[in-house]
Design an enzyme around this catalytic site. Sequence first.
Site, PDB file in Angstrom:
ATOM      1  N   SER A   2       0.714  -1.240  -0.097  1.00  0.00           N
ATOM      2  CA  SER A   2      -0.015   0.010   0.134  1.00  0.00           C
ATOM      3  C   SER A   2       0.736   1.120  -0.122  1.00  0.00           C
ATOM      4  O   SER A   2       0.264   2.435  -0.458  1.00  0.00           O
ATOM      5  CB  SER A   2      -0.957   0.152   1.265  1.00  0.00           C
ATOM      6  OG  SER A   2      -0.372   0.010   2.530  1.00  0.00           O
ATOM      7  N   ASP A  10       1.697  -5.657  10.020  1.00  0.00           N
ATOM      8  CA  ASP A  10       2.660  -5.335  11.077  1.00  0.00           C
ATOM      9  C   ASP A  10       2.340  -5.749  12.237  1.00  0.00           C
ATOM     10  O   ASP A  10       3.242  -5.769  13.242  1.00  0.00           O
ATOM     11  CB  ASP A  10       2.635  -3.911  10.887  1.00  0.00           C
ATOM     12  CG  ASP A  10       3.415  -3.139   9.805  1.00  0.00           C
ATOM     13  OD1 ASP A  10       4.279  -4.046   9.005  1.00  0.00           O
ATOM     14  OD2 ASP A  10       3.269  -1.928   9.632  1.00  0.00           O
ATOM     15  N   ARG A  57      10.406  -4.229  15.250  1.00  0.00           N
ATOM     16  CA  ARG A  57       9.104  -4.944  15.732  1.00  0.00           C
ATOM     17  C   ARG A  57       9.694  -6.396  16.215  1.00  0.00           C
ATOM     18  O   ARG A  57       8.936  -7.000  17.117  1.00  0.00           O
ATOM     19  CB  ARG A  57       8.139  -5.239  14.582  1.00  0.00           C
ATOM     20  CG  ARG A  57       7.584  -4.113  13.945  1.00  0.00           C
ATOM     21  CD  ARG A  57       6.300  -3.898  13.189  1.00  0.00           C
ATOM     22  NE  ARG A  57       5.851  -2.785  12.666  1.00  0.00           N
ATOM     23  CZ  ARG A  57       5.325  -1.644  13.370  1.00  0.00           C
ATOM     24  NH1 ARG A  57       5.179  -1.748  14.769  1.00  0.00           N
ATOM     25  NH2 ARG A  57       5.011  -0.780  12.679  1.00  0.00           N
TER      26      ARG A  57
END
Length: 405
Positions: free
Chosen positions: A145, A289, A363
Site C-alpha cells: 500500500s 505489521d 518489531r
Amino acid sequence: MDITLQKSTLQKVSSVEITGSKSESNRLLLLQSLFPEVVLNNVSNSDDSNLMIKALASKEKIVDIHHAGTAMRFLTAYFAVQEDRETVLTGSKRMKERPIKILVDALRELGADIRYVKNEGFPPIAIKGKTLIKNEVSLKANVSSQYISALLLIASKLKNGIVLTLEGEITSVPYINMTLSLLNEIGVKTSFENNVITVYPSEVKPKPLTVESDWSSASYYFSIAAISNAGTQVTLSSYKENSLQGDSCLVDIYRHFGVTTVFNENSITLTKEISELKPLTLDLKNAPDIAQTIVVTCFTLGIPCDLMGLHTLKIKETDRLVALKTEIEKLGGSVDITDKSLHLKASKDINPMVPIETYNDHRMGMAFAPIALKQSVIIKDAGVVSKSYPTFWEDLKTIGFKISE
C-alpha cells in the site's frame, strides 16, 4: 546494546502515553511539505518520522533515509515532483535490497525522470524533479500500500491530479483509506470506486491536525495484557474509536485472548478477563505489521495459530517470516512458514534466557518483550526499537518489567 528482561509481574493498574502514529505522521509530514499551511500536533517521535522530517528539510543532493522503508517510498514520489531539483535517494544495506521498481515504473509512466544508480529495481535512485502532466497509471492491486499511497500523496499537486487503477484483489485497504482520509481532511477531493482511485487537483484548507497515537505500538500492550493475570488493566493514550489505522483491528483480535478494550474520552483501557484459550486462525492481509506480536502472544500462551495474508513480511526490515520461525524455535516452539503464511504449533515450555536476534527490525525487539511475563529473555541490539518507539523499554519499566543491560 543487549538487554535482559527478567521474569516480571505486571502492575495491576498502569498507564502509558504513546506518541503519534508513524503511518499517519509520515503521510502528513509529506503533505505539510507540499502544503505548508497544514499544522501538525502529536507527530511521532520515531526514528522513521525524524528521518522523514530531516529528508524533507534537506537541501543536499544525497538524501540517506537509512532503514526507513516508508520514507523511501514516499520520498521517491515527493522528489519526482520537486521541479528543477536533482536528488539521489539512498539508505542502509538492507534498504538497498528492498525493491522499489513497482513505484519507479508507475512514476515513469506519469513522466517522472528516475534512474537506478547501481542495481536495476533497487535503491539508490537518482531523481530529477519535474512537472508531471500525465495522470493515468495502473498498479497490481496486491502490491504494498505504500507504493499506492506514495502516488496518492503527491497527486493533488499534479496539474491534472491522478487516476490510479488497481488491477486484481486489493490488499492493505485500511492504509489506502488512511491516505485518502488524510487528504480529505486537508481539503483534497478524492474518490475510490471499482478499483479506481481518483485524486483531484485541489485547494488545501489551512487547519491544525492532531495525529492519533500509534496502534502498532499499542499492539505490544495488547500482548502484555493477554499474557498477564486476570484483572490486570493498562490504559493507553491517545486513541480514537473511529481510527484510520488498520491495526486498530487489535481490539477485535485480542478479544480471542480475553482482552477487553474500553474507549475513554482520549484513551483506551485494556483489561484481562478470564477466558478459554483456543487455537487462532487469521487473515492479516490488512494488518501485517501486527503478525509478530500475535505469534509471540500465541506462543507464550501455549496455543496454536495459523496466520495468512503475510506476503509483504518478506520485504520488510528483514524477512519477518524467517526471523519469526528462527527465534520462536530457539525458545522451544515449532513453526512452519510459506511465502505468505505462518503456522505455529502449541507448546508447553519456554526456554529461559534465550538471546533473541532483532535483525535490524524494531518489531522483532518489541514483539518478543512480553515473553518476560512468563520467562526471562535477552533482546539483542535492543536500541533498534527507536525506529518506531524510542521510549519502549523505559515505558515497560514503569509498568513492572525488570530490565537490565
